[in-house]
Each structure stands twice: as structure tokens, then as C-alpha cells.
Scaffold this motif. Structure first.
Motif: not given
Length: 225
Positions: A75-81, A20-23
Motif C-alpha cells: 500500500r502506497l497511498f489511500e487508493y494506490l498500491d 473491513p480492515g483489509y485496506d
């Protein structure tokens, strides 16, 4: 009472998710295995057009290859890597030259196959959709620098064709993140379009028939992170 029920429902949802904490982690590592269909895309020269009736026909062939590599995901932003995924490709791009000989049926064939390890250095951006349980769709896109390590000259009763070692490609694709209890598995379909002309200026018997040649790849890649 309603608030307590809502909290319990949220807790049950989280408990049903793997990792669950992967992101929230900034950096992830992993590896991948890929399979691809690869070929040279050829633009014929005017010399080829002038001799096509009684001359040499040039055809490219799709070849199956494979490549392993490593994954560095930031990880750059919430939905962008950002992803750096270096690897080593093993391809066998082939070109058939059919020479028409007067009085003979079928012609004579010269097959030039450049089978050589290729160092590949893709730098990609990954846009992730919102996670749904243990699944999430994503898109990737970026550039890939590569360098052929083996022989770049095909010889068979003479110098037939030479290719350049270095290439730069545009890459784009889609994939699916699947979360398991101890790792994330992600199948990905990716396309690669070469930007640099692979025909060497060093020449060769068949070089005048080709105006420009670039690489094309369609890959199925399995990531383990």
C-alpha cells in the motif's frame, strides 16, 4: 437521538462488509492463476514483400497458455498500491511459413512453435476505486521483464528461425476486487505489449522475411489474496 441512529446505521454497514480492515494493512500476499492468448506480432521485411507472389507467406497464430505466480502488494497511498507479481508462463507461440511450389496446390507448410517456460517479473501500479460493500473496481499498469528458459532455435530440416530470450513489455488492465470472509478474490483482464524485437540476429532460413517481431498477450487472471 439522531446521532445514535446514525452511529448504529454505520455499525450495521461495517458489520455487513467482509474483511473491513483489509485496506489499512500495508502489505498483502497471495497467489494467482492465469490463462492467456499469446502470439508474435510480425512486421514483414522488404524481402518478404518482393517475393510474396511466388514465395513464402508468413502468418502468426494465437496460442492458449497458462501461468501461475505469487503476489506481493504494498500500500502506497489511500487508493494506490505497488504490486510485484512474479510467475512462470507456459506458452506456445506459433508462426506458419507457407512455401509456394510451382505446379503444386496448397504449398508446403513449416510450423515453428516456440513452446517453453518463461520467467515473468511484472511490476505494476494498482489504482483502486472506493470500495462499495464487498466490491471494488481497479486499474493496473506497469512493465514486465521476462526470460525464456527453453530452446530459442527452431530447426526442421535446417535452421528455420531463432528468437531472443529476453523481453520487456508494457502491461495494463482492469479488475474487480471481491471480498469474502476469509480472503479476497479478484478476476483481472490484462493486456501485454512487447517492446523488444524477438527476432534473433543469429539468423535462420526465414529470418530475412521478418523485419521485427514482438510479443502480444491477452490474459484472464484470478487472484487470491
Amino acid at each position: 437521538m439522531a446521532g445514535t441512529t446514525q452511529v448504529q446505521a454505520q455499525n450495521q454497514k461495517v458489520m455487513g462488509e467482509n474483511k473491513p480492515g483489509y485496506d489499512e494493512k500495508r502489505i498483502h500476499y497471495g497467489f494467482y492463476l492465469g490463462m492467456s492468448y499469446s502470439k508474435y506480432y510480425i512486421e514483414h521485411s522488404q524481402a518478404y514483400v518482393d517475393q510474396i507472389t511466388n514465395g513464402t507467406k508468413v502468418n502468426t497464430m494465437n496460442s492458449l497458455g497458462f501461468y501461475p505466480g505469487l503476489v506481493l502488494n504494498v500500500r502506497l497511498f489511500e487508493y494506490l498500491d505497488a504490486r510485484f507479481v512474479p510467475g512462470v508462463g507456459f506458452y506456445g507461440r506459433s508462426i506458419d511459413f507457407e512455401r509456394n511450389v510451382e505446379g503444386e496446390e496448397g504449398g508446403n507448410f513449416d510450423n515453428t512453435t516456440f513452446a517453453s517456460p518463461v520467467i515473468e517479473l511484472p511490476l505494476l501500479l494498482k489504482y483502486r476505486a472506493k470500495r462499495r460493500g464487498n466490491f471494488r473496481m481497479y486499474m493496473v499498469g506497469g512493465v514486465k521483464a521476462s526470460r525464456m528458459l527453453g530452446n530459442t532455435t527452431h530447426t526442421q530440416n535446417g535452421n528455420l528461425l531463432q528468437v531472443n530470450r529476453n523481453d520487456l513489455s508494457i502491461e495494463y488492465g482492469v479488475g474487480l476486487d471481491i471480498f469474502y470472509p476469509f480472503f479476497k478474490f479478484a478476476p483481472e483482464l490484462r493486456y501485454s505489449h512487447g517492446l523488444m524485437d524477438q527476432k534473433s540476429t543469429a539468423g535462420g532460413e526465414y529470418s530475412p522475411l521478418i523485419d521485427r517481431m514482438t510479443t502480444r498477450n491477452v490474459s484472464l487472471i484470478f487472484h487470491f489474496e
